[in-house]
Design a protein around this motif. Structure first.
Motif, mmCIF file in Angstrom:
data_model
loop_
_atom_site.group_PDB
_atom_site.id
_atom_site.type_symbol
_atom_site.label_atom_id
_atom_site.label_comp_id
_atom_site.label_asym_id
_atom_site.label_seq_id
_atom_site.Cartn_x
_atom_site.Cartn_y
_atom_site.Cartn_z
ATOM 1 N N ALA A 99 5.505 13.519 -1.210
ATOM 2 C CA ALA A 99 6.454 12.567 -1.788
ATOM 3 C C ALA A 99 6.051 11.126 -1.488
ATOM 4 C CB ALA A 99 7.863 12.848 -1.252
ATOM 5 N N TYR A 100 5.597 10.878 -0.260
ATOM 6 C CA TYR A 100 5.169 9.519 0.081
ATOM 7 C C TYR A 100 3.972 9.097 -0.765
ATOM 8 C CZ TYR A 100 2.655 5.794 2.332
ATOM 9 O OH TYR A 100 1.966 4.627 2.546
ATOM 10 N N MET A 101 2.972 9.969 -0.894
ATOM 11 C CA MET A 101 1.785 9.622 -1.679
ATOM 12 C C MET A 101 2.140 9.353 -3.136
ATOM 13 S SD MET A 101 -0.777 9.563 0.419
ATOM 14 C CE MET A 101 -2.229 9.693 -0.609
ATOM 15 N N LEU A 102 3.045 10.163 -3.692
ATOM 16 C CA LEU A 102 3.468 9.941 -5.076
ATOM 17 C C LEU A 102 4.235 8.630 -5.212
ATOM 18 C CD1 LEU A 102 4.599 13.520 -6.187
ATOM 19 C CD2 LEU A 102 2.616 12.232 -6.998
ATOM 20 N N ALA A 103 5.145 8.367 -4.272
ATOM 21 C CA ALA A 103 5.928 7.136 -4.327
ATOM 22 C C ALA A 103 5.035 5.906 -4.181
ATOM 23 C CB ALA A 103 6.996 7.142 -3.233
ATOM 24 N N ALA A 129 4.922 -2.589 -7.965
ATOM 25 C CA ALA A 129 6.257 -3.053 -7.582
ATOM 26 C C ALA A 129 6.167 -4.182 -6.562
ATOM 27 C CB ALA A 129 7.069 -1.887 -7.015
ATOM 28 N N ALA A 130 7.307 -4.786 -6.275
ATOM 29 C CA ALA A 130 7.371 -5.860 -5.286
ATOM 30 C C ALA A 130 6.978 -5.336 -3.914
ATOM 31 C CB ALA A 130 8.768 -6.461 -5.247
ATOM 32 N N LEU A 131 6.411 -6.212 -3.108
ATOM 33 C CA LEU A 131 5.946 -5.819 -1.784
ATOM 34 C C LEU A 131 7.083 -5.277 -0.928
ATOM 35 C CD1 LEU A 131 3.678 -5.745 0.326
ATOM 36 C CD2 LEU A 131 4.281 -8.099 0.919
ATOM 37 N N GLU A 132 8.258 -5.871 -1.049
ATOM 38 C CA GLU A 132 9.397 -5.434 -0.236
ATOM 39 C C GLU A 132 9.729 -3.965 -0.510
ATOM 40 O OE1 GLU A 132 11.889 -6.352 2.820
ATOM 41 O OE2 GLU A 132 10.535 -7.762 1.831
ATOM 42 N N LYS A 133 9.684 -3.571 -1.761
ATOM 43 C CA LYS A 133 9.980 -2.180 -2.110
ATOM 44 C C LYS A 133 8.926 -1.241 -1.560
ATOM 45 C CE LYS A 133 10.965 0.798 -6.090
ATOM 46 N NZ LYS A 133 11.134 0.840 -7.562
ATOM 47 N N ARG A 134 7.669 -1.622 -1.636
ATOM 48 C CA ARG A 134 6.581 -0.776 -1.144
ATOM 49 C C ARG A 134 6.641 -0.649 0.380
ATOM 50 N NH1 ARG A 134 1.078 -2.556 -3.957
ATOM 51 N NH2 ARG A 134 0.556 -0.362 -3.526
ATOM 52 N N LEU A 135 7.048 -1.731 1.034
ATOM 53 C CA LEU A 135 7.213 -1.663 2.492
ATOM 54 C C LEU A 135 8.334 -0.709 2.884
ATOM 55 C CD1 LEU A 135 6.709 -5.321 3.773
ATOM 56 C CD2 LEU A 135 5.459 -3.289 4.518
ATOM 57 N N ARG A 136 9.426 -0.746 2.119
ATOM 58 C CA ARG A 136 10.538 0.155 2.427
ATOM 59 C C ARG A 136 10.096 1.615 2.325
ATOM 60 N NH1 ARG A 136 13.896 -3.765 -0.279
ATOM 61 N NH2 ARG A 136 13.724 -2.593 -2.231
ATOM 62 N N GLY A 148 8.739 6.586 5.252
ATOM 63 C CA GLY A 148 7.794 7.631 5.622
ATOM 64 C C GLY A 148 7.537 7.664 7.120
ATOM 65 N N VAL A 149 7.422 6.485 7.729
ATOM 66 C CA VAL A 149 7.180 6.410 9.171
ATOM 67 C C VAL A 149 8.359 6.985 9.947
ATOM 68 C CG1 VAL A 149 6.965 4.799 11.111
ATOM 69 C CG2 VAL A 149 5.582 4.463 9.053
#
Length: 373
Positions: free
Chosen positions: A78-82, A89-96, A101-102
């Motif tokens: 799921a993390y790899m797909l997301a 997308a915006a950096l903030e969304k990718r960081l979330r 995942g962490v």
């Protein structure tokens, strides 16, 4: 003391965006390695439960392990797909997504180790400690999230598995968790310091570059900087931008130096630069390209308007005074309207210089125009 701790944990607002980008890049590589390890280990663990255990899924214990292995494997997928679907997308969304995942992987290791200890109180806490150290060393989180993960993870593990640990191992676990948190926060602070220094170095480089481009007397662009910037504009112009090169040359400037002295000559040059900026406030570039020669790059579609501004500027020079006396400053000007794309700077310069020479030959204090179509 509180202020020092706050400064240690705080990311300055001016580098917050850089810190997030730095965190994202570091975490992306770490999480990729972790996912590869999960894809290699968890299918084997699932296979071991299903086919290498005599009871298979017939016992509750095996079903719990099977469910946990499947959950971690699916979470990695799921993390790899997301991560792939949100590449734009915006950096903030990718960081979330990274943080989610962490946190999931960290909680998963806590639950697995706690369940191991519930089954075997003589077991070890190596799974939990591995997760704690990995979180501290390989993942870069904001200070508040890092504290929440380490403190919350320790509290959860102590609450669920602490009763199965003796005082010695529990004390070692506590100290190890504190050290891991300190490593995580120190690593984040070091990243912040590096980013601040990098920003300061970049700022100093820009300031030095600006100084190298400036004429020290007038503050305008020097000859090489003006030519470079104007040539770049000419290369990008499409012929319909209304780009114009204007050249101004002071008339009888040597006579001013001879009559009033060189300090007066410097004053006249500085006043000329100031009046050029006032007369042409929208100029793209203004430079001093010779001892008493100035040049401007302008965007205008009206040659008549530009010629009127030139005449007004020539009249403005007559107001220059030195120690209360008029110095009689005047100039000649020539400009060239470029109506063709990608015209070399050298060609435009020759045309403008020719127009300027014609203005001087006709009596000075005049303005002449030309065009390249």
């Amino acid at each position: 003391m509180r202020g020092k701790i706050g400064d240690f944990l705080r990311v300055p607002p001016e580098i917050l965006s850089d810190f997030r980008q730095d965190s994202f890049q570091k975490n992306r590589l770490s999480l990729l390695v972790i996912c590869v390890m999960i894809f290699g280990m968890e299918p084997y663990n699932i296979f071991r439960v299903l086919f290498m255990s005599r009871s298979g899924l017939g016992t509750l214990n095996n079903r719990i392990y099977f469910g946990m292995y499947c959950a971690l494997l699916l979470a990695a997928v799921a993390y790899m797909l997301a991560a792939r679907l949100t590449r734009g997308a915006a950096l903030e969304k990718r960081l979330r997504i990274q943080y989610a995942g962490v946190v999931f992987a960290f909680l998963w290791h806590i639950c697995l180790n706690a369940y191991d200890l519930m089954r075997d109180p003589d077991g070890e806490v190596s799974i939990y400690m591995t997760a704690v150290l990995a979180l501290a060393v390989f993942i870069q989180l904001p200070a508040c999230l890092s504290i929440a993960c380490h403190v919350g993870g320790y509290a959860l593990f102590a609450l669920t598995a602490g009763r199965y640990l003796e005082s010695g191992p529990l004390l070692n676990l506590t100290f190890s968790s504190i050290v891991a948190l300190a490593v995580s926060l120190t690593k984040n602070h070091s990243a912040t310091v590096v980013l601040v220094q990098r920003r300061e170095i970049a700022l100093m480089n820009r300031q030095l570059q600006a100084l190298l481009e400036k004429d020290p007397l007038t503050g305008l662009l020097n000859k090489s900087a003006f030519e470079e910037k104007t040539a770049a504009r000419l290369r990008s112009a499409n012929g319909s931008d209304g780009l114009t090169l204007l050249m101004v040359d002071l008339d009888d400037f040597k006579g001013i130096n001879d009559r009033f002295g060189h300090p007066c000559g410097d004053h006249v040059l500085q006043q000329t630069a100031q009046r050029l900026q006032n007369a042409f406030p929208t100029a793209a570039e203004i430079g001093r390209i010779g001892g008493d020669e100035f040049a401007l790059t302008l965007y205008t579609t009206s040659p008549d308007l530009l010629e009127e501004r030139c005449r007004r500027f020539i009249r403005m020079l007559g107001d220059i005074r030195w120690q209360g006396r008029e110095v009689g400053a005047q100039c000649s000007a020539g400009f060239c309207r470029i109506g063709a794309p990608d015209v070399p700077y050298e060609r435009v310069y020759r045309e403008v210089d020719r127009a300027l020479y014609e203005a001087k030959r006709e009596g000075k204090g005049r303005c002449r125009a030309c065009a390249i179509n």
